[in-house]
Design a protein around this motif. Structure first.
Motif, PDB file in Angstrom:
ATOM      1  N   PRO A  66      70.557  11.133  33.497  1.00 28.75           N
ATOM      2  CA  PRO A  66      70.158   9.874  34.129  1.00 28.75           C
ATOM      3  C   PRO A  66      68.712   9.538  33.762  1.00 28.75           C
ATOM      4  CG  PRO A  66      69.934  11.674  35.685  1.00 28.75           C
ATOM      5  CD  PRO A  66      70.519  12.264  34.434  1.00 28.75           C
ATOM      6  N   PRO A  67      68.231   8.351  34.104  1.00 26.91           N
ATOM      7  CA  PRO A  67      66.803   8.060  33.903  1.00 26.91           C
ATOM      8  C   PRO A  67      65.946   9.067  34.680  1.00 26.91           C
ATOM      9  CG  PRO A  67      68.016   6.054  34.410  1.00 26.91           C
ATOM     10  CD  PRO A  67      68.965   7.189  34.634  1.00 26.91           C
ATOM     11  N   VAL A  68      64.823   9.471  34.091  1.00 25.55           N
ATOM     12  CA  VAL A  68      63.950  10.447  34.757  1.00 25.55           C
ATOM     13  C   VAL A  68      62.523   9.921  34.803  1.00 25.55           C
ATOM     14  CG1 VAL A  68      65.369  12.416  34.078  1.00 25.55           C
ATOM     15  CG2 VAL A  68      63.478  11.700  32.606  1.00 25.55           C
ATOM     16  N   LYS A  69      61.778  10.387  35.813  1.00 27.52           N
ATOM     17  CA  LYS A  69      60.380  10.027  35.956  1.00 27.52           C
ATOM     18  C   LYS A  69      59.508  11.114  35.347  1.00 27.52           C
ATOM     19  CE  LYS A  69      61.269   7.595  40.306  1.00 27.52           C
ATOM     20  NZ  LYS A  69      60.981   7.567  41.772  1.00 27.52           N
ATOM     21  N   LYS A  70      58.282  10.761  35.033  1.00 29.16           N
ATOM     22  CA  LYS A  70      57.333  11.741  34.536  1.00 29.16           C
ATOM     23  C   LYS A  70      57.133  12.823  35.597  1.00 29.16           C
ATOM     24  CE  LYS A  70      52.655  12.304  32.689  1.00 29.16           C
ATOM     25  NZ  LYS A  70      51.384  11.619  32.330  1.00 29.16           N
ATOM     26  N   GLY A  71      57.225  14.076  35.170  1.00 29.92           N
ATOM     27  CA  GLY A  71      57.086  15.192  36.101  1.00 29.92           C
ATOM     28  C   GLY A  71      58.407  15.739  36.606  1.00 29.92           C
ATOM     29  N   ASP A  72      59.524  15.032  36.356  1.00 30.00           N
ATOM     30  CA  ASP A  72      60.832  15.595  36.717  1.00 30.00           C
ATOM     31  C   ASP A  72      61.086  16.853  35.892  1.00 30.00           C
ATOM     32  OD1 ASP A  72      61.267  13.651  38.558  1.00 30.00           O
ATOM     33  OD2 ASP A  72      62.705  12.500  37.364  1.00 30.00           O
ATOM     34  N   ARG A  73      61.831  17.779  36.488  1.00 30.76           N
ATOM     35  CA  ARG A  73      62.031  19.083  35.843  1.00 30.76           C
ATOM     36  C   ARG A  73      63.463  19.226  35.314  1.00 30.76           C
ATOM     37  NH1 ARG A  73      59.472  23.738  35.398  1.00 30.76           N
ATOM     38  NH2 ARG A  73      57.810  23.062  36.817  1.00 30.76           N
ATOM     39  N   LEU A  74      63.540  19.531  34.029  1.00 29.20           N
ATOM     40  CA  LEU A  74      64.812  19.872  33.393  1.00 29.20           C
ATOM     41  C   LEU A  74      64.984  21.383  33.448  1.00 29.20           C
ATOM     42  CD1 LEU A  74      67.310  19.349  31.480  1.00 29.20           C
ATOM     43  CD2 LEU A  74      65.695  19.637  29.580  1.00 29.20           C
ATOM     44  N   THR A  75      66.147  21.841  33.914  1.00 26.31           N
ATOM     45  CA  THR A  75      66.446  23.277  33.970  1.00 26.31           C
ATOM     46  C   THR A  75      67.804  23.532  33.336  1.00 26.31           C
ATOM     47  OG1 THR A  75      65.171  23.509  36.006  1.00 26.31           O
ATOM     48  CG2 THR A  75      66.711  25.278  35.476  1.00 26.31           C
ATOM     49  N   ILE A  76      67.836  24.530  32.473  1.00 28.13           N
ATOM     50  CA  ILE A  76      69.084  24.909  31.795  1.00 28.13           C
ATOM     51  C   ILE A  76      69.318  26.391  32.062  1.00 28.13           C
ATOM     52  CG2 ILE A  76      70.319  24.992  29.600  1.00 28.13           C
ATOM     53  CD1 ILE A  76      68.152  22.967  28.546  1.00 28.13           C
ATOM     54  N   LEU A  77      70.414  26.691  32.741  1.00 27.66           N
ATOM     55  CA  LEU A  77      70.813  28.081  32.995  1.00 27.66           C
ATOM     56  C   LEU A  77      71.897  28.448  31.997  1.00 27.66           C
ATOM     57  CD1 LEU A  77      70.982  30.720  34.679  1.00 27.66           C
ATOM     58  CD2 LEU A  77      72.585  29.518  36.192  1.00 27.66           C
ATOM     59  N   ILE A  78      71.626  29.459  31.175  1.00 29.56           N
ATOM     60  CA  ILE A  78      72.577  29.846  30.128  1.00 29.56           C
ATOM     61  C   ILE A  78      73.078  31.262  30.373  1.00 29.56           C
ATOM     62  CG2 ILE A  78      72.887  30.318  27.667  1.00 29.56           C
ATOM     63  CD1 ILE A  78      71.066  28.084  27.014  1.00 29.56           C
ATOM     64  N   GLU A  79      74.400  31.393  30.407  1.00 28.32           N
ATOM     65  CA  GLU A  79      75.024  32.715  30.465  1.00 28.32           C
ATOM     66  C   GLU A  79      75.587  33.037  29.088  1.00 28.32           C
ATOM     67  OE1 GLU A  79      78.744  35.065  32.579  1.00 28.32           O
ATOM     68  OE2 GLU A  79      78.957  33.148  31.543  1.00 28.32           O
ATOM     69  N   ALA A  80      75.267  34.229  28.584  1.00 29.22           N
ATOM     70  CA  ALA A  80      75.830  34.687  27.315  1.00 29.22           C
ATOM     71  C   ALA A  80      77.139  35.411  27.576  1.00 29.22           C
ATOM     72  CB  ALA A  80      74.860  35.616  26.606  1.00 29.22           C
ATOM     73  N   MET A  81      78.120  35.160  26.725  1.00 34.77           N
ATOM     74  CA  MET A  81      79.363  35.929  26.753  1.00 34.77           C
ATOM     75  C   MET A  81      79.354  36.887  25.565  1.00 34.77           C
ATOM     76  SD  MET A  81      82.104  33.177  28.190  1.00 34.77           S
ATOM     77  CE  MET A  81      83.130  34.496  28.841  1.00 34.77           C
ATOM     78  N   GLY A  82      80.469  37.494  25.259  1.00 33.63           N
ATOM     79  CA  GLY A  82      80.512  38.479  24.187  1.00 33.63           C
ATOM     80  C   GLY A  82      80.179  37.863  22.842  1.00 33.63           C
ATOM     81  N   ARG A  83      79.486  38.633  22.015  1.00 31.60           N
ATOM     82  CA  ARG A  83      79.195  38.162  20.659  1.00 31.60           C
ATOM     83  C   ARG A  83      80.464  38.196  19.811  1.00 31.60           C
ATOM     84  NH1 ARG A  83      74.672  40.601  22.531  1.00 31.60           N
ATOM     85  NH2 ARG A  83      72.713  39.443  22.254  1.00 31.60           N
ATOM     86  N   ILE A  84      80.507  37.297  18.839  1.00 34.25           N
ATOM     87  CA  ILE A  84      81.685  37.191  17.968  1.00 34.25           C
ATOM     88  C   ILE A  84      81.918  38.516  17.256  1.00 34.25           C
ATOM     89  CG2 ILE A  84      82.520  36.065  15.851  1.00 34.25           C
ATOM     90  CD1 ILE A  84      81.244  33.470  16.933  1.00 34.25           C
ATOM     91  N   ASN A  85      83.177  38.917  17.180  1.00 34.29           N
ATOM     92  CA  ASN A  85      83.517  40.237  16.644  1.00 34.29           C
ATOM     93  C   ASN A  85      84.276  40.194  15.325  1.00 34.29           C
ATOM     94  OD1 ASN A  85      85.644  39.846  19.245  1.00 34.29           O
ATOM     95  ND2 ASN A  85      86.626  40.239  17.278  1.00 34.29           N
ATOM     96  N   PHE A  86      84.503  38.996  14.762  1.00 34.76           N
ATOM     97  CA  PHE A  86      85.312  38.927  13.548  1.00 34.76           C
ATOM     98  C   PHE A  86      84.793  37.819  12.645  1.00 34.76           C
ATOM     99  CE2 PHE A  86      89.113  37.902  11.017  1.00 34.76           C
ATOM    100  CZ  PHE A  86      89.483  39.170  10.613  1.00 34.76           C
ATOM    101  N   GLY A  87      84.762  38.106  11.350  1.00 27.28           N
ATOM    102  CA  GLY A  87      84.350  37.109  10.376  1.00 27.28           C
ATOM    103  C   GLY A  87      82.838  37.064  10.196  1.00 27.28           C
ATOM    104  N   ARG A  88      82.393  36.089   9.436  1.00 26.21           N
ATOM    105  CA  ARG A  88      80.971  35.971   9.105  1.00 26.21           C
ATOM    106  C   ARG A  88      80.112  35.576  10.302  1.00 26.21           C
ATOM    107  NH1 ARG A  88      78.568  38.037   4.499  1.00 26.21           N
ATOM    108  NH2 ARG A  88      80.282  38.440   3.043  1.00 26.21           N
ATOM    109  N   ALA A  89      80.737  35.059  11.349  1.00 22.81           N
ATOM    110  CA  ALA A  89      79.968  34.579  12.500  1.00 22.81           C
ATOM    111  C   ALA A  89      79.529  35.694  13.445  1.00 22.81           C
ATOM    112  CB  ALA A  89      80.788  33.549  13.271  1.00 22.81           C
ATOM    113  N   ILE A  90      79.705  36.963  13.046  1.00 26.99           N
ATOM    114  CA  ILE A  90      79.287  38.070  13.915  1.00 26.99           C
ATOM    115  C   ILE A  90      77.778  38.088  14.137  1.00 26.99           C
ATOM    116  CG2 ILE A  90      81.242  39.567  13.421  1.00 26.99           C
ATOM    117  CD1 ILE A  90      79.487  41.074  11.424  1.00 26.99           C
TER     118      ILE A  90
END
Length: 796
Positions: A466-490
């Motif tokens: 949404p529109p935000v004012k100066k001083g508003d706080r953006l917060t991102i909570l990230i949970e990691a799951m298992g790392r890739i186990n197959f192929g080049r993307a490991i």
């Protein structure tokens, strides 16, 4: 004299650890070699009947029972991976104790009269976190995994030396049970690099082989496994070659090429897949018992050795479940695998069908008895997790980063867990779009108000702000799951792995703001962190400062207790919870996620106790209800999705009537890869395959795998591929469109009976590509069921 007697007694006691229950795996020095058309055990023909089991996926108290269950199937060998990352969870800190005591597991196998096949990686796949490679390798951002990268090879050599110190004394040449050792694992599905595979072989030889009295190097048989379609890429002349394939496969076809190249070599299927693994958001996988039993019967009748993967799957406790690629498809906690011995160690109908068949190949002897389960199954009445502290109570470190837009978990020296990224925003008067590459599940807040989520599983990269004012706080909570186990993307970094950009419109101009200078807080995933979170006062003020909502029903730690008069195995139900991790009596039990299909966690009775038992849930989303109960059966197939997994949105269906196909014709019948070369290269983002008839005359079409080639004839990466449209998908059988690019030749897209022709599958290549050819693989079973005959191919 007393000291001499004491040492003699201790020596005899130690020797007893190696004495088998019968003569099948004798403790005296022996040999296992390759003969003409057969393996030779002490000079006599021998068919390997191996059961794949994984010691970290089984509580140590249950190891003996699970080995006995394998023996009761008529198996003569157990096959194990050695998981590097569970033994060296931080660099130079090795653990081979308790549930990691792989040598004790091997000695227990020998005590039960079983031989052992060891697969020490360094890469193992196994639907395990990063395929068994330690996360801390990624602290060196430019590392080349599974290649002759100097640092990678340095660490491999140290690890393999440590493994050999544990296990080399247990080879058959030393009177132990180990007969075979694997070199790397399915490398043909990763690349073509004989120099690297050769170096891994040399590392193993240096640690496992020693000179005998005649000065000859002796040790266990070394082998490498791959698929029949790619084993020649990295096949070394001095190694045994084995094939991996699943139930229902055309067995003669799988060994055809091996027979041409090595007509006198023994044949072995080193992974005969009894079932398949489950992924979050997809149906529970099953495979028919009939196909499994018939395939094993055929192999045994032809003198072909095998390892049944899995005979008993067990559980990927804690954070050890991995993820598959292309895309990101994290695996559930249960590794039941639809195996003959289920997750909690009991015989299934598959078990009894297999045992009946195996009786024919038991040399006329009576089959070993099926052992009694160590514990019974109990239920637990509903109980509430009444204690709560906000997720910020788990914060252990704070980083202020002014130089870049983010820090990954690896840069913050954290392997597993969650992180809070927060940033004060400038004024943005209009609606905008926040774009970031979050690994793996992000929830976004403005001033503590929930805005939306970014789910890597769904390939989401943005959320509307949404529109935000100066001083508003953006917060991102990230949970990691298992790392890739197959192929080049490991090489799978966690956290925010790219720029964080807000896009909006100001004064009729498109504006992009690249956010930098986040304050980042780490929340490790472990029981000690959870306990410390409850030991400190609820940090509501810090939650507010970081822009995270707090209070029951929100993200945080929840704790409760249940009492037992009798201990037993049970299945705790968490279907009212959001997403996160569970700890019971200090044991990390695994991940939960409301979307399913898994809604319960297997709780081994050996980890419970009479009286009071503790349950802690770290929920990064927040529960609907804080209630838990214990069932006598698991719930492994209950989806709670926002929408269907099918790709049949009519708005995504292309109008092919206005297009000219880049190729049309008829595929050949039968198994194996086929290539269609286009008359001229075609350019486009979407690939469409239309089928108007099948070779078997039915209307149920199937495709196992697809690749496209660039103008140089090389396969293009399938990492960005997604399914755009499919006229029909067998969702209940998990035969959806994504199966044609999941790197697995035994899975397939399949239409539903009665859907009618023409069948259409459309793939989004991720960006505009120039394509010169298409490679098509029908199903691997005898007769290639559902294989396409008449086709048209479109690129647009």
């Amino acid at each position: 004299m007393k000291l001499t007697k004491l040492f003699t007694t201790l020596a005899l006691a130690a020797t007893a650890l190696f004495v088998p229950a019968n003569a099948n795996a004798a403790s005296k020095s022996g040999d296992f070699t390759v003969g003409k058309g057969t393996f030779l055990l002490n000079g006599e023909p021998f068919i390997v009947k191996a059961a794949e089991v994984h010691y970290p996926r089984i509580p140590q108290a249950y190891w003996d029972h699970r080995i006995k269950m394998c023996k009761a199937l008529g198996m003569n060998t157990v096959c194990i991976y050695v998981f590097w990352n569970i033994h060296e969870q931080s660099e130079d800190h090795f653990d081979f104790t308790g549930n990691n005591d792989v040598a004790a597991f091997c000695r227990l196998a020998q005590k039960n009269g079983m031989y052992v096949i060891v697969r020490p990686g360094p890469y193992v796949c196994a639907e395990w976190e990063m395929g068994g490679l330690p996360w801390w390798l990624l602290k060196k951002k430019d590392i080349r995994l599974r290649e002759q990268d100097p640092y990678f090879m340095e660490r491999v050599k140290i690890f393999e030396e440590k493994v050999a110190q544990q296990l080399a004394p247990l080879t058959i040449q030393n009177g132990g049970p180990i007969i075979m050792v694997q070199v790397e694992n399915e490398y043909g599905s990763y690349g073509e690099d004989k120099a690297y595979v050769s170096e891994i072989r040399d590392v193993l030889k240096a640690n496992w082989y020693k000179k005998n009295d005649e000065g000859k190097l002796v040790g266990p048989a070394l082998f490498q496994c791959d698929w029949s379609s790619n084993f020649t890429k990295n096949g070394l002349d001095d190694l045994v070659w084995t094939m991996n394939f699943g139930t229902g496969a055309n067995i003669d076809q799988q060994f055809r090429r091996l027979g041409e190249l090595r007509p006198d070599a023994p044949k072995m299927c080193s992974e005969f897949w009894s079932g398949w693994f489950d992924k979050w958001g997809a149906r529970h996988e099953t495979r028919p018992a009939k196909d499994m039993v018939e395939g094993m019967d055929e192999m045994l009748s032809k003198g072909i050795s095998f390892s049944l993967y899995m005979t008993h799957g067990g559980t990927s406790f804690g954070h050890w479940a991995g993820a598959n690629s292309p895309g990101f498809a994290p695996d559930v906690t249960s590794y039941d695998y639809d195996a003959p011995i289920n997750e909690w160690g009991l015989a299934t109908p598959k078990f009894y069908e297999l045992r009946k068949m195996m009786t024919k190949y038991n040399d006329g002897k009576k089959m070993p008895a099926i052992p009694k389960a160590p514990m019974g199954i109990i239920s637990v009445p509903k109980f509430q997790l009444t204690e709560y502290v906000p997720i910020v109570n788990g914060i252990n470190r704070v980083f202020k980063d002014s130089q870049s837009s983010h820090m990954t978990f690896e840069e913050m020296d954290m392997g597993w867990g969650s992180a809070v990224y927060t940033k004060v925003l400038p004024e943005i008067p209009n609606q905008s779009t926040l774009t970031l590459d979050a690994h793996d599940f992000a929830t976004v807040f403005i001033n503590g108000k929930y805005i939306g989520k970014i789910d890597r599983v769904k390939n989401e990269k943005s959320v509307a702000l949404p529109p935000v004012k100066k001083g508003d706080r953006l917060t991102i909570l990230i949970e990691a799951m298992g790392r890739i186990n197959f192929g080049r993307a490991i090489k799978d970094f966690k956290g925010i792995v790219g720029d964080v950009v807000i896009s909006t419109e100001l004064d009729n101009n498109e504006v992009s703001i690249n956010l930098k200078g986040f304050v980042t807080c780490t929340i490790p995933d472990d029981y000690n962190t959870a306990v410390k979170a409850f030991a400190s006062e609820a940090k509501e003020n810090i939650s507010n400062d970081l822009g995270l909502p707090a209070g029951k029903g929100k993200a945080g730690y929840y704790r409760g207790y249940f009492n037992l008069k009798k201990v037993g195995d049970t299945f705790l139900d968490f279907e009212t919870w959001g997403k996160g991790q569970v700890y019971v009596n200090g044991h990390a039990m695994g991940r939960i996620w409301s979307i399913g299909p898994q809604q319960t966690l297997y709780i081994p009775g050996c980890w419970l106790k009479k009286g009071k038992n503790e349950v802690i849930v770290l929920d990064v989303v927040g529960p609907k209800e804080t209630v838990v109960w214990g069932q006598t059966e698991p719930e492994l197939n209950k989806l709670q999705l926002e929408k269907s997994n099918k790709h049949n949105n009519i708005g995504d269906k292309p109008d092919l009537n206005s297009m000219t196909p880049v190729a049309k014709g008829a595929f050949k019948s039968g198994n194996g890869w086929q290539t269609v070369k286009f008359g001229q290269a075609a350019k486009g983002r979407y690939l469409a395959i239309e089928s108007s008839s099948l070779h078997n005359g039915t209307d149920v079409a199937a495709i196992a795998e697809l690749y496209v080639q660039g103008t140089n004839g090389q396969r293009l990466s399938r990492e960005p591929w997604t399914t755009k449209y499919a006229d029909s998908e067998d969702e209940n059988g998990n035969h959806t469109g994504d199966k044609v690019y999941d790197l697995q030749e035994s899975t397939y897209w399949q239409t539903i009976k009665g859907a009618g022709f023409p069948h259409l599958l459309v793939i989004d290549l991720g960006s505009v590509q120039t394509i010169s050819a298409l490679e098509y693989l029908p199903r691997a079973e005898q007769g290639a069921p559902g294989s396409i005959k008449d086709y048209k191919i479109f690129v647009y």
